[in-house]
Design a protein around this motif. Structure first.
Motif, PDB file in Angstrom:
ATOM      1  N   SER A  31      24.392  55.558 -24.592  1.00  0.00           N
ATOM      2  CA  SER A  31      24.906  54.649 -25.620  1.00  0.00           C
ATOM      3  C   SER A  31      25.914  53.664 -25.023  1.00  0.00           C
ATOM      4  N   GLU A  32      26.704  54.139 -24.063  1.00  0.00           N
ATOM      5  CA  GLU A  32      27.674  53.265 -23.397  1.00  0.00           C
ATOM      6  C   GLU A  32      26.986  52.197 -22.544  1.00  0.00           C
ATOM      7  N   LYS A  34      24.148  50.667 -23.506  1.00  0.00           N
ATOM      8  CA  LYS A  34      23.153  50.019 -24.361  1.00  0.00           C
ATOM      9  C   LYS A  34      22.995  48.518 -24.123  1.00  0.00           C
ATOM     10  N   GLN A  35      24.004  47.840 -23.607  1.00  0.00           N
ATOM     11  CA  GLN A  35      23.841  46.411 -23.339  1.00  0.00           C
ATOM     12  C   GLN A  35      22.963  46.159 -22.105  1.00  0.00           C
ATOM     13  N   TYR A  36      22.733  47.204 -21.297  1.00  0.00           N
ATOM     14  CA  TYR A  36      21.959  47.060 -20.059  1.00  0.00           C
ATOM     15  C   TYR A  36      20.585  47.729 -20.105  1.00  0.00           C
ATOM     16  N   ASN A  38      17.186  49.184 -22.657  1.00  0.00           N
ATOM     17  CA  ASN A  38      16.472  49.230 -23.925  1.00  0.00           C
ATOM     18  C   ASN A  38      16.003  50.659 -24.122  1.00  0.00           C
ATOM     19  N   ASN A  50      16.896  46.515 -19.204  1.00  0.00           N
ATOM     20  CA  ASN A  50      16.544  45.220 -19.771  1.00  0.00           C
ATOM     21  C   ASN A  50      16.874  44.138 -18.743  1.00  0.00           C
ATOM     22  N   LYS A  52      19.268  41.920 -18.604  1.00  0.00           N
ATOM     23  CA  LYS A  52      20.687  41.872 -18.230  1.00  0.00           C
ATOM     24  C   LYS A  52      21.035  43.015 -17.272  1.00  0.00           C
TER      25      LYS A  52
END
Length: 191
Positions: A31-32, A34-36, A38, A50, A52
């Motif tokens: 979850s930490e 999640k910006q990197y 999918n 992803n 990024k």
């Protein structure tokens, strides 16, 4: 081996590879990130880098797409974990015998950390059996060429991971007919 090398990885695979402990902790860690990464669910959470995330690690080609054959990749990861996450593990290397115009590209090739033996890896999820037999025939040609023997002093064992006893029996029968030594695992036997 990180997510960039694994391609797709299930939550349980990431727990084993990175010693994440409990399911809850693994979910917290992912979850930490999640910006990197999918995520989608197929029985359990499946993660992949992803765009990024691939850029951050400096491997723009490592970004995956859910449309790719993730089950095949997950099965390869299962075998990687089963063999203790070998230091020398290469996904989809090419073995060429130029004189014969022969190219064999296993799903992976590795050196077993404990025994030092090298092994070819083949993953059979939905492959037509005719294609599997043709691949075995190419391995037989590679063995007969002695090119790999010259490099390693022996012909590496072929490890095949499949999904059913029927497929296992057919693979073993085809290999026996060609006088090739293979070891066939069922996915359920190694996870």
């Amino acid at each position: 081996m990180s997510l960039s090398s694994l391609g797709f990885a299930s939550r349980s695979q990431l727990q084993k590879v990175h010693s994440l402990g409990s399911d809850r902790n693994a979910c917290r860690v992912m979850s930490e990130l999640k910006q990197y990464v999918n995520k989608f669910v197929d029985g359990e959470s499946i993660f992949y880098l992803n765009k990024k995330g691939a850029q951050v690690i400096g491997h723009p080609g490592a970004a995956m797409s859910k449309k790719m054959n993730y089950t095949h990749t997950l099965m390869r990861n299962d075998l990687y974990i089963y063999y203790g996450q070998p230091d020398l593990w290469k996904n989809e290397p090419r073995f060429k015998v130029v004189e014969q115009g022969l190219i064999v590209q296993p799903d992976a090739f590795f050196k077993h950390d404990r025994t030092g033996q090298r092994m070819f890896v083949e993953i059979d999820h939905t492959q037509y059996m005719v294609a599997n037999v043709k691949k075995l025939e190419r391995y037989k040609q590679l063995s007969d060429s002695r090119a790999v023997h010259k490099q390693f002093g022996y012909f590496p064992e072929i490890v095949w991971l499949t999904i059913s006893n029927v497929r296992r029996e057919r693979l073993e029968a085809a290999a026996n007919k060609l006088k090739l030594k293979i070891k066939v695992f069922l996915r359920d036997d190694i996870i």
